[in-house]
Design a protein around this motif. Structure first.
Motif, PDB file in Angstrom:
ATOM      1  N   TYR A  62       0.789  -1.100  -0.137  1.00  0.00           N
ATOM      2  CA  TYR A  62      -0.063   0.084   0.014  1.00  0.00           C
ATOM      3  C   TYR A  62       0.875   1.086   0.002  1.00  0.00           C
ATOM      4  N   LYS A  63       1.942   1.097   0.675  1.00  0.00           N
ATOM      5  CA  LYS A  63       2.915   2.312   0.780  1.00  0.00           C
ATOM      6  C   LYS A  63       3.535   2.698  -0.636  1.00  0.00           C
ATOM      7  N   ASN A  64       3.822   1.534  -1.396  1.00  0.00           N
ATOM      8  CA  ASN A  64       4.571   1.618  -2.576  1.00  0.00           C
ATOM      9  C   ASN A  64       3.329   2.450  -3.661  1.00  0.00           C
ATOM     10  N   LYS A  65       2.229   1.991  -3.561  1.00  0.00           N
ATOM     11  CA  LYS A  65       1.039   2.490  -4.061  1.00  0.00           C
ATOM     12  C   LYS A  65       0.922   4.016  -3.903  1.00  0.00           C
ATOM     13  N   GLU A  66       1.180   4.519  -2.561  1.00  0.00           N
ATOM     14  CA  GLU A  66       1.104   5.983  -2.212  1.00  0.00           C
ATOM     15  C   GLU A  66       2.082   6.621  -2.955  1.00  0.00           C
ATOM     16  N   ILE A  67       3.362   6.029  -3.129  1.00  0.00           N
ATOM     17  CA  ILE A  67       4.365   6.252  -3.493  1.00  0.00           C
ATOM     18  C   ILE A  67       4.033   6.821  -5.129  1.00  0.00           C
ATOM     19  N   GLN A  68       3.490   5.780  -5.914  1.00  0.00           N
ATOM     20  CA  GLN A  68       3.269   5.986  -7.045  1.00  0.00           C
ATOM     21  C   GLN A  68       2.503   6.908  -7.446  1.00  0.00           C
ATOM     22  N   PHE A  69       1.329   7.107  -6.557  1.00  0.00           N
ATOM     23  CA  PHE A  69       0.291   8.067  -6.916  1.00  0.00           C
ATOM     24  C   PHE A  69       0.806   9.684  -6.427  1.00  0.00           C
ATOM     25  N   GLY A  70       1.987   9.789  -5.821  1.00  0.00           N
ATOM     26  CA  GLY A  70       2.839  10.964  -5.520  1.00  0.00           C
ATOM     27  C   GLY A  70       2.186  11.375  -4.174  1.00  0.00           C
ATOM     28  N   ARG A  71       1.551  10.742  -3.379  1.00  0.00           N
ATOM     29  CA  ARG A  71       1.103  11.108  -2.174  1.00  0.00           C
ATOM     30  C   ARG A  71       2.040  11.019  -1.211  1.00  0.00           C
ATOM     31  N   SER A  72       1.967  12.129  -0.442  1.00  0.00           N
ATOM     32  CA  SER A  72       2.806  12.423   0.862  1.00  0.00           C
ATOM     33  C   SER A  72       2.763  11.131   1.919  1.00  0.00           C
ATOM     34  N   ILE A  73       3.971  10.847   2.439  1.00  0.00           N
ATOM     35  CA  ILE A  73       4.053   9.372   3.139  1.00  0.00           C
ATOM     36  C   ILE A  73       4.105   9.750   4.535  1.00  0.00           C
ATOM     37  N   ASP A  74       3.462   9.148   5.388  1.00  0.00           N
ATOM     38  CA  ASP A  74       3.611   9.366   6.720  1.00  0.00           C
ATOM     39  C   ASP A  74       4.352   8.357   7.241  1.00  0.00           C
ATOM     40  N   GLU A  75       5.639   8.313   7.518  1.00  0.00           N
ATOM     41  CA  GLU A  75       6.232   7.233   7.907  1.00  0.00           C
ATOM     42  C   GLU A  75       6.028   6.521   9.257  1.00  0.00           C
ATOM     43  N   SER A  76       5.337   7.485  10.203  1.00  0.00           N
ATOM     44  CA  SER A  76       5.217   6.783  11.541  1.00  0.00           C
ATOM     45  C   SER A  76       3.868   6.029  11.399  1.00  0.00           C
ATOM     46  N   PHE A  77       3.108   6.309  10.473  1.00  0.00           N
ATOM     47  CA  PHE A  77       1.767   5.472  10.487  1.00  0.00           C
ATOM     48  C   PHE A  77       2.356   4.203   9.930  1.00  0.00           C
ATOM     49  N   TYR A  78       3.329   4.038   9.216  1.00  0.00           N
ATOM     50  CA  TYR A  78       3.891   2.731   8.667  1.00  0.00           C
ATOM     51  C   TYR A  78       4.692   1.994   9.592  1.00  0.00           C
ATOM     52  N   ASN A  79       5.275   2.698  10.559  1.00  0.00           N
ATOM     53  CA  ASN A  79       6.023   2.022  11.725  1.00  0.00           C
ATOM     54  C   ASN A  79       5.200   1.524  12.736  1.00  0.00           C
ATOM     55  N   ILE A  80       4.042   2.026  12.856  1.00  0.00           N
ATOM     56  CA  ILE A  80       3.177   1.594  14.151  1.00  0.00           C
ATOM     57  C   ILE A  80       1.980   0.533  13.687  1.00  0.00           C
ATOM     58  N   ALA A  81       1.440   0.970  12.468  1.00  0.00           N
ATOM     59  CA  ALA A  81       0.200   0.315  12.348  1.00  0.00           C
ATOM     60  C   ALA A  81       0.535  -1.339  12.166  1.00  0.00           C
ATOM     61  N   PRO A  82       1.780  -1.978  11.482  1.00  0.00           N
ATOM     62  CA  PRO A  82       1.654  -3.369  11.557  1.00  0.00           C
ATOM     63  C   PRO A  82       1.775  -4.066  13.020  1.00  0.00           C
ATOM     64  N   TYR A  83       1.668  -3.462  13.980  1.00  0.00           N
ATOM     65  CA  TYR A  83       1.781  -3.877  15.433  1.00  0.00           C
ATOM     66  C   TYR A  83       0.516  -4.139  15.815  1.00  0.00           C
ATOM     67  N   MET A  84      -0.589  -3.404  15.132  1.00  0.00           N
ATOM     68  CA  MET A  84      -1.931  -3.381  15.824  1.00  0.00           C
ATOM     69  C   MET A  84      -2.749  -4.356  14.810  1.00  0.00           C
ATOM     70  N   ILE A  85      -2.387  -5.035  13.845  1.00  0.00           N
ATOM     71  CA  ILE A  85      -3.232  -5.737  13.054  1.00  0.00           C
ATOM     72  C   ILE A  85      -2.929  -7.163  13.227  1.00  0.00           C
ATOM     73  N   LYS A  86      -3.963  -7.879  13.402  1.00  0.00           N
ATOM     74  CA  LYS A  86      -3.836  -9.347  13.666  1.00  0.00           C
ATOM     75  C   LYS A  86      -3.674 -10.221  12.450  1.00  0.00           C
ATOM     76  N   ASP A  87      -4.502  -9.920  11.514  1.00  0.00           N
ATOM     77  CA  ASP A  87      -4.491 -10.792  10.329  1.00  0.00           C
ATOM     78  C   ASP A  87      -4.459 -10.005   8.871  1.00  0.00           C
ATOM     79  N   TRP A  88      -3.388 -10.569   8.194  1.00  0.00           N
ATOM     80  CA  TRP A  88      -3.029  -9.736   6.947  1.00  0.00           C
ATOM     81  C   TRP A  88      -4.171  -9.917   5.846  1.00  0.00           C
ATOM     82  N   ARG A  89      -5.061 -11.087   6.046  1.00  0.00           N
ATOM     83  CA  ARG A  89      -6.045 -11.211   5.251  1.00  0.00           C
ATOM     84  C   ARG A  89      -7.216  -9.944   5.197  1.00  0.00           C
ATOM     85  N   ASP A  90      -7.027  -9.296   6.466  1.00  0.00           N
ATOM     86  CA  ASP A  90      -8.117  -8.151   6.514  1.00  0.00           C
ATOM     87  C   ASP A  90      -7.751  -6.943   5.749  1.00  0.00           C
ATOM     88  N   LEU A  91      -6.427  -6.941   5.378  1.00  0.00           N
ATOM     89  CA  LEU A  91      -5.780  -5.567   4.956  1.00  0.00           C
ATOM     90  C   LEU A  91      -6.191  -5.237   3.395  1.00  0.00           C
TER      91      LEU A  91
END
Length: 257
Positions: free
Chosen positions: A162-191
């Motif tokens: 998803y982060k790479n997709k945001e980069i491709q669309f030229g969106r501003s990347i919030d690195e803090s979100f990508y550092n924190i979010a993976p620790y709060m998700i139980k199942d990758w199938r929900d993403l």
């Protein structure tokens, strides 16, 4: 025996390993170590071919995406040891002794037994829930129940995608979100893209107290999640500890080649 101790998998999970065969090793040999996506594809391939991961007594099967990221390299080394039972392919790490009066460069044989992948910090154990298989904190300051997981291989892959997709669309990347979010998700199938967008929108609305509490907890987990090798200095006998891929040591590709 895993770095995670299995504490974050379903109760009665069973993991069976076998050696890598010629076909798997040939595919591994095509790894492009300069391409992180290809490295991950090869790791997933070898684990899916050489590991059977399921809940014992049921028809629930998992794959490499369901493994905690902290367990991946330990499993690679366990499969390596089954593939080369007579140490035909020794993996030697160059580790410099940190004793200022020594500084000797050691060649340390790396195995699953001296590979340190993860330890639950003692100060976080009080929040581990054996029923929910994660950390659960009922925080009065935040005003809600917080749950933390060890990121699985699949969860990290979905957030990278998803982060790479945001980069491709030229969106501003919030690195803090990508550092924190993976620790709060139980199942990758929900993403799915929609769910990640919802998680991100919710994250943007966090107050300072919640962000600080979550950030500090996750930083404690990250400190003990590095792939390090342990040993003792050949010259002065001091304790050695360093990253397995530093100092001109072997690379990921070398594990089976």
């Amino acid at each position: 025996l895993l770095p995670s101790t299995g504490a974050f998998y379903d109760i009665n999970s069973e993991l069976v390993l076998k050696s890598a065969k010629n076909k798997e090793i040939k595919h591994w040999s095509t790894m492009d170590e300069h391409d992180p996506l290809d490295v991950r594809e090869k790791i997933n391939f070898i684990i899916n071919k050489c590991a059977k991961f399921k809940v014992k007594g049921t028809n629930r099967y998992f794959n490499a995406n369901d493994l905690c990221n902290t367990d991946l390299y330990h499993l690679l080394f366990r499969i390596h040891e089954l593939t080369f039972p007579n140490a035909e392919n020794k993996l030697m790490a160059k580790i410099k002794c940190k004793n200022k009066s020594c500084g000797h460069i050691n060649r340390t044989h790396v195995t699953s037994k001296n590979l340190l992948g993860f330890n639950i910090p003692a100060n976080l154990l009080q929040w581990y829930s054996p029923e929910e298989r994660c950390f659960v904190i009922d925080s009065e300051k935040v005003g809600e129940v917080l749950r933390f997981y060890l990121p699985t291989n699949g969860v990290l892959s979905e957030f990278r995608r998803y982060k790479n997709k945001e980069i491709q669309f030229g969106r501003s990347i919030d690195e803090s979100f990508y550092n924190i979010a993976p620790y709060m998700i139980k199942d990758w199938r929900d993403l799915t893209d929609q769910n990640i967008l919802q998680i991100k929108s919710s994250y943007d609305g966090w107050g300072d107290i919640k962000f600080t509490a979550v950030y500090k907890f996750i930083e404690e987990l990250k400190k003990t999640s590095l792939n390090r090798v342990l040993g003792s200095c050949e010259k002065c006998k001091s304790r050695l500890e360093d990253h397995i891929f530093l100092g001109g040591s072997f690379t990921t590709k070398d594990i089976f080649i």
